[in-house]
Design a protein around this motif. Structure first.
Motif, PDB file in Angstrom:
ATOM      1  N   ALA A  43       6.283  13.839  51.065  1.00 50.10           N
ATOM      2  CA  ALA A  43       6.824  13.870  52.308  1.00 50.10           C
ATOM      3  C   ALA A  43       5.869  14.190  53.523  1.00 50.10           C
ATOM      4  CB  ALA A  43       8.062  15.322  52.419  1.00 50.10           C
ATOM      5  N   ASN A  44       4.893  14.655  53.410  1.00 53.87           N
ATOM      6  CA  ASN A  44       3.759  14.894  54.688  1.00 53.87           C
ATOM      7  C   ASN A  44       3.416  13.286  54.808  1.00 53.87           C
ATOM      8  OD1 ASN A  44       3.818  17.424  55.614  1.00 53.87           O
ATOM      9  ND2 ASN A  44       2.445  17.957  54.067  1.00 53.87           N
ATOM     10  N   LYS A  45       3.624  12.489  54.090  1.00 57.09           N
ATOM     11  CA  LYS A  45       3.039  11.054  54.427  1.00 57.09           C
ATOM     12  C   LYS A  45       4.067  10.344  55.129  1.00 57.09           C
ATOM     13  CE  LYS A  45       0.052  11.140  50.200  1.00 57.09           C
ATOM     14  NZ  LYS A  45      -0.352  10.541  49.100  1.00 57.09           N
ATOM     15  N   ILE A  46       5.353  10.851  55.263  1.00 57.98           N
ATOM     16  CA  ILE A  46       6.411   9.867  56.017  1.00 57.98           C
ATOM     17  C   ILE A  46       6.002   9.908  57.302  1.00 57.98           C
ATOM     18  CG2 ILE A  46       8.770   9.948  56.346  1.00 57.98           C
ATOM     19  CD1 ILE A  46       9.356  11.360  53.776  1.00 57.98           C
ATOM     20  N   PRO A  47       5.961   8.846  58.081  1.00 51.02           N
ATOM     21  CA  PRO A  47       5.532   8.715  59.379  1.00 51.02           C
ATOM     22  C   PRO A  47       6.511   9.101  60.442  1.00 51.02           C
ATOM     23  CG  PRO A  47       5.742   6.586  58.475  1.00 51.02           C
ATOM     24  CD  PRO A  47       6.048   7.629  57.329  1.00 51.02           C
ATOM     25  N   VAL A  48       7.781   9.231  60.050  1.00 49.76           N
ATOM     26  CA  VAL A  48       8.682   9.472  61.020  1.00 49.76           C
ATOM     27  C   VAL A  48       8.971  10.912  60.984  1.00 49.76           C
ATOM     28  CG1 VAL A  48      11.090   9.092  61.635  1.00 49.76           C
ATOM     29  CG2 VAL A  48       9.924   6.969  60.665  1.00 49.76           C
ATOM     30  N   PRO A  49       8.783  11.836  61.940  1.00 50.66           N
ATOM     31  CA  PRO A  49       8.872  13.140  62.148  1.00 50.66           C
ATOM     32  C   PRO A  49       9.984  13.797  61.512  1.00 50.66           C
ATOM     33  CG  PRO A  49       7.789  12.432  64.137  1.00 50.66           C
ATOM     34  CD  PRO A  49       8.422  11.224  63.411  1.00 50.66           C
ATOM     35  N   SER A  50      10.959  13.177  62.080  1.00 53.08           N
ATOM     36  CA  SER A  50      12.426  13.667  61.402  1.00 53.08           C
ATOM     37  C   SER A  50      12.793  13.480  60.175  1.00 53.08           C
ATOM     38  CB  SER A  50      13.669  13.146  62.629  1.00 53.08           C
ATOM     39  OG  SER A  50      13.434  11.915  62.702  1.00 53.08           O
ATOM     40  N   ARG A  51      12.329  12.288  59.669  1.00 47.35           N
ATOM     41  CA  ARG A  51      12.517  12.147  58.560  1.00 47.35           C
ATOM     42  C   ARG A  51      11.647  12.881  57.384  1.00 47.35           C
ATOM     43  NH1 ARG A  51      16.446  10.996  55.183  1.00 47.35           N
ATOM     44  NH2 ARG A  51      15.716  10.082  53.240  1.00 47.35           N
ATOM     45  N   LYS A  52      10.523  12.963  57.779  1.00 47.15           N
ATOM     46  CA  LYS A  52       9.545  14.093  57.366  1.00 47.15           C
ATOM     47  C   LYS A  52      10.190  15.618  57.080  1.00 47.15           C
ATOM     48  CE  LYS A  52       5.201  13.796  58.465  1.00 47.15           C
ATOM     49  NZ  LYS A  52       3.931  14.160  59.063  1.00 47.15           N
ATOM     50  N   THR A  53      10.566  16.123  58.035  1.00 52.64           N
ATOM     51  CA  THR A  53      11.253  17.306  58.121  1.00 52.64           C
ATOM     52  C   THR A  53      12.275  17.318  57.155  1.00 52.64           C
ATOM     53  OG1 THR A  53      10.445  17.722  60.404  1.00 52.64           O
ATOM     54  CG2 THR A  53      12.181  19.259  59.837  1.00 52.64           C
ATOM     55  N   PHE A  54      13.216  16.250  57.241  1.00 48.77           N
ATOM     56  CA  PHE A  54      14.461  16.388  56.551  1.00 48.77           C
ATOM     57  C   PHE A  54      14.050  16.428  54.978  1.00 48.77           C
ATOM     58  CE2 PHE A  54      17.233  13.760  53.850  1.00 48.77           C
ATOM     59  CZ  PHE A  54      18.485  14.652  53.933  1.00 48.77           C
ATOM     60  N   ALA A  55      13.017  15.769  54.389  1.00 48.99           N
ATOM     61  CA  ALA A  55      12.472  15.626  53.201  1.00 48.99           C
ATOM     62  C   ALA A  55      11.903  16.856  52.462  1.00 48.99           C
ATOM     63  CB  ALA A  55      11.607  14.376  53.019  1.00 48.99           C
ATOM     64  N   LYS A  56      11.215  17.620  53.556  1.00 49.86           N
ATOM     65  CA  LYS A  56      10.642  18.762  53.035  1.00 49.86           C
ATOM     66  C   LYS A  56      11.665  19.904  52.939  1.00 49.86           C
ATOM     67  CE  LYS A  56       6.864  19.705  55.339  1.00 49.86           C
ATOM     68  NZ  LYS A  56       5.789  19.917  56.155  1.00 49.86           N
ATOM     69  N   ASN A  57      12.498  19.834  53.925  1.00 47.99           N
ATOM     70  CA  ASN A  57      13.818  20.619  53.899  1.00 47.99           C
ATOM     71  C   ASN A  57      14.443  20.682  52.791  1.00 47.99           C
ATOM     72  OD1 ASN A  57      12.785  22.283  56.199  1.00 47.99           O
ATOM     73  ND2 ASN A  57      14.090  20.965  57.678  1.00 47.99           N
ATOM     74  N   ARG A  58      14.902  19.397  52.415  1.00 47.04           N
ATOM     75  CA  ARG A  58      15.732  18.953  51.264  1.00 47.04           C
ATOM     76  C   ARG A  58      14.991  19.391  49.934  1.00 47.04           C
ATOM     77  NH1 ARG A  58      19.894  15.585  49.940  1.00 47.04           N
ATOM     78  NH2 ARG A  58      20.483  16.309  47.662  1.00 47.04           N
ATOM     79  N   ALA A  59      13.745  19.194  50.035  1.00 51.80           N
ATOM     80  CA  ALA A  59      13.134  19.763  48.650  1.00 51.80           C
ATOM     81  C   ALA A  59      13.150  21.143  48.550  1.00 51.80           C
ATOM     82  CB  ALA A  59      11.486  19.056  48.711  1.00 51.80           C
ATOM     83  N   ARG A  60      12.717  21.818  49.684  1.00 47.25           N
ATOM     84  CA  ARG A  60      13.013  23.422  49.369  1.00 47.25           C
ATOM     85  C   ARG A  60      14.220  23.949  49.215  1.00 47.25           C
ATOM     86  NH1 ARG A  60       9.836  23.027  54.906  1.00 47.25           N
ATOM     87  NH2 ARG A  60       7.577  23.193  54.142  1.00 47.25           N
TER      88      ARG A  60
END
Length: 149
Positions: A43-60
């Motif tokens: 998720a940290n490798k996703i270059p779009v900040p909002s998409r990165k945050t979404f992926a990390k929050n969803r995983a958590r």
């Protein structure tokens, strides 16, 4: 038939049955931790900040929601699903990186439009007397259909 046991009520480290069960649980827990770390790294490798945050929050959220699962078969099923989701996240990161290399401003504009269209403009739905939310774009489409345009 009863499963093979050591014959003692106490779980003992000296008992081969309890020892194997313990080792299996620890191995499964290690795999879950490994999967979680890999998903966050991807998720940290996703270059779009909002998409990165979404992926990390969803995983958590998903890991927290399933933290109480103790059935090893269910845990194994969830882990397999997690590895599949990890592949998806890695592909998204790779594809978005390629697109951003071509035109970074365009990608950010498209993502903002997508968010406005599907996440921000939620309106109430009057189906069956309930109030649900749906994207405003769908509401506009239904209004056009109702008016006969």
């Amino acid at each position: 038939e009863r499963p093979a046991t050591c014959g003692t009520e106490r779980k003992s480290a000296n008992c081969p049955v309890h020892s194997l069960l313990y080792e299996a649980r620890m191995a499964q827990r290690a795999e879950v931790r490994c999967l979680y770390r890999n998903i966050l790294r991807a998720a940290n490798k996703i270059p779009v900040p909002s998409r990165k945050t979404f992926a990390k929050n969803r995983a958590r959220e998903e890991f927290r929601a399933n933290a109480s699962v103790r059935d090893s078969a269910k845990v194994a099923e969830l882990v397999m699903l997690g590895w599949t989701q990890l592949d998806t996240i890695e592909e998204q990161a790779e594809n978005l990186s390629r697109v951003i290399e071509l035109d970074p401003k365009h990608v950010n504009e498209l993502w903002e439009q997508h968010q406005q269209r599907f996440f921000v403009n939620l309106v109430p739905d009057e189906v069956g007397g309930t109030t649900r939310s749906r994207p405003a774009a769908i509401t506009k489409k239904r209004e056009k259909e109702r008016s006969g345009r």
